[in-house]
Enzyme design. Structure first.
Site, short mmCIF file in Angstrom:
data_model
loop_
_atom_site.label_atom_id
_atom_site.label_comp_id
_atom_site.label_asym_id
_atom_site.label_seq_id
_atom_site.Cartn_x
_atom_site.Cartn_y
_atom_site.Cartn_z
N HIS A 201 15.79 -6.83 0.72
CA HIS A 201 17.02 -6.80 1.51
C HIS A 201 18.05 -7.82 1.03
O HIS A 201 19.22 -7.72 1.35
CB HIS A 201 16.72 -7.00 3.00
CG HIS A 201 16.26 -8.36 3.39
ND1 HIS A 201 14.93 -8.70 3.53
CD2 HIS A 201 16.95 -9.47 3.69
CE1 HIS A 201 14.83 -9.95 3.90
NE2 HIS A 201 16.04 -10.45 4.00
N ASP A 234 9.49 -4.77 1.04
CA ASP A 234 10.60 -5.73 1.10
C ASP A 234 10.47 -6.79 0.00
O ASP A 234 10.66 -7.98 0.23
CB ASP A 234 10.71 -6.41 2.46
CG ASP A 234 12.06 -7.09 2.65
OD1 ASP A 234 13.01 -6.71 1.94
OD2 ASP A 234 12.17 -8.00 3.49
N SER A 317 15.72 -16.07 3.19
CA SER A 317 15.04 -14.84 2.75
C SER A 317 14.82 -14.82 1.25
O SER A 317 15.73 -15.07 0.46
CB SER A 317 15.86 -13.61 3.14
OG SER A 317 15.72 -13.33 4.49
#
Length: 474
Positions: A201, A234, A317
């Site tokens: 992402h 992911d 992230s």
């Protein structure tokens, strides 16, 4: 359990037992360039110093196939636009955060554990401050450190020493789509060829013709390209263009050997503050977490996560979660927020519940992406329900688009599983829902043998099956 990408709605999660971001030729490990930050005259300080400021402080049920991709996303309430948060307050003066770039909602990750929203990845923030100089009649009050002061020595096992060795091998990633939307995340050096591992992402905006760059702590910035990305896991791999020859990959640990209570160190760019180091412990293992970006074309991501209380915020992230020796044990991906975290009013910060993809799984995925550019998923060949449950993962009566719920000749079919069966265990791991089962299956590789415990007609049965494989996200 379900999650979603930043700036969009979070699907409610199934219940579970307390379970619930032209290249220079110089080396990125070289010395930092000389600072050239603009300067400004210092404001005078009044004779009487002012007082110090005070700090202010129902899903739509439906089946999701295991044998086909993707599972249909639940219908969820929508968040506002993705953003970096509202104005902050600094010492001596308020600071208005600069307006972020428009976002597509994929620059960060929101995970739901039980019914809570999980937030990760996102645009950067800022830090404001003011400086003052004492100009009273008594002269300067500046005190200089003694030239004879001895240098502080830190043992190899200290957090400072671990951080000093790991920081040069982490990067702040900026991804931008061809229409100008984008976000900021983190990544780390995977090999000497210039491959960087991060979250899917984080780089999703740059996959189709967008711009991608990676900046090292010494300020060296490199253009990059996406080598491969896995929506389901992911995980993504990017590669530096004109990568330097002296890259130092971070050592990879063994996430299977991690124990609750082990020390953790997280490195990332929370709210855009690159090269930030935070610490904590492993709070729990095997937390089922699912995610999606909330769009109509959303595809779910699943992980059986490492839980940590190290502070992880939007922008962390894709960054490494290290153990006390400095080895990577996970990829920071999500945090649990204190509320829904509507992005139109700012992002929620860390409350001590962070989630990371175990490095053993991420390593396998990264190697596949480097080798073929496509992810490979393990599967049982059966469609399971994603609706809220505490009893197990029920095989649906029908798959997507009218397909069979149990794939003919697939692993589940050969093991004798049928529609209506409720899977309650995979090996020794309790399965409370469909997403939990999918996340647990994806910690394995195709060809692995697993033991499935299921209920049929009130009777419990156990069967062994060999996991099949599926290539790609589509």
């Amino acid at each position: 359990m379900s999650t979603e990408n930043e700036g969009n709605a979070v699907p409610p999660a199934p219940s579970a037992p307390p379970v619930p971001m032209a290249s220079p030729t110089a080396s990125p490990q070289g010395p930092a360039p000389a600072g050239n930050a603009p300067t400004a005259p210092l404001p005078p300080v009044p004779q009487e110093a002012p007082a110090a400021p005070t700090a202010s402080a129902a899903p739509e049920h439906g089946p999701a196939p295991d044998g086909s991709w993707p599972p249909p996303p639940p219908v969820t309430p929508a968040y506002g636009d993705g953003g970096a948060g509202g104005p902050g307050t600094g010492w001596g003066a308020s600071y208005q955060q600069p307006a972020p770039k428009p976002r597509s909602g994929r620059g960060g990750l929101v995970a739901a554990v039980l019914v809570a929203a999980l937030v990760a990845g996102g645009l950067g923030g800022g830090l404001g401050y003011t400086l003052a100089k004492d100009q009273d009649d008594r002269g300067s009050t500046t005190v200089s450190a003694s030239d004879s002061a001895t240098q502080v020595k830190r043992a190899p096992g200290t957090i400072a020493n671990v951080a000093a060795k790991a920081l040069p091998s982490t990067v702040t990633i900026e991804a931008e789509s061809d229409n100008g939307e984008g976000g900021t995340g983190t990544g780390f050096v995977f090999d000497t060829q210039g491959h960087i591992v991060t979250n899917n992402h984080v780089v999703a905006d740059a996959v189709d013709g967008g711009k991608l760059s990676a900046t090292f702590p010494n300020g060296k910035k490199y253009d990059a390209e996406v080598v491969g990305h896995a929506q389901g896991y992911d995980v993504a791999v990017i590669k530096l263009k004109n990568a330097p020859s002296d890259l130092k990959p971070l050592a990879l640990g063994d996430s299977d050997k991690v124990a609750v209570g082990d020390e953790t160190i997280a490195i990332g760019a929370p709210f855009g503050l690159s090269n930030t180091v935070t610490t904590g412990i492993i709070s729990a293992k095997n937390r089922p977490v699912a995610s999606s970006d909330g769009s109509s074309a959303s595809k779910a991501s699943y992980m059986s996560a490492l839980q940590t209380d190290a502070s992880i915020n939007p922008g962390n992230s894709g960054g490494p979660l290290l153990d006390a020796s400095g080895a990577v044990i996970g990829i920071n991906s999500a945090i649990q927020s204190s509320g829904s975290g509507g992005f139109g009013t700012g992002q929620s910060g860390s409350i001590g519940l962070g989630f990371a993809i175990p490095i053993n799984q991420a390593k396998y995925v990264a190697q596949q992406l480097i080798k073929t550019g496509k992810p490979v998923y393990a599967k049982i060949g059966a469609s399971v329900s994603l609706e809220d449950s505490t009893d197990g993962a029920q095989i649906t009566d029908q798959g997507t688009e009218g397909s069979a719920a149990v794939e003919a000749g697939g692993p589940a079919d050969r093991a004798g599983l049928k529609p209506g069966d409720v899977i309650t265990k995979l090996d020794d791991h309790v399965i409370d829902s469909g997403p939990t089962l999918i996340g647990e299956i994806w910690t394995h590789k195709p060809g692995d043998k697993v033991t499935i415990t299921y209920k049929r007609g009130g009777q419990e049965h156990t069967v062994e099956l060999t996991l099949g494989s599926r290539e790609g996200d589509n």
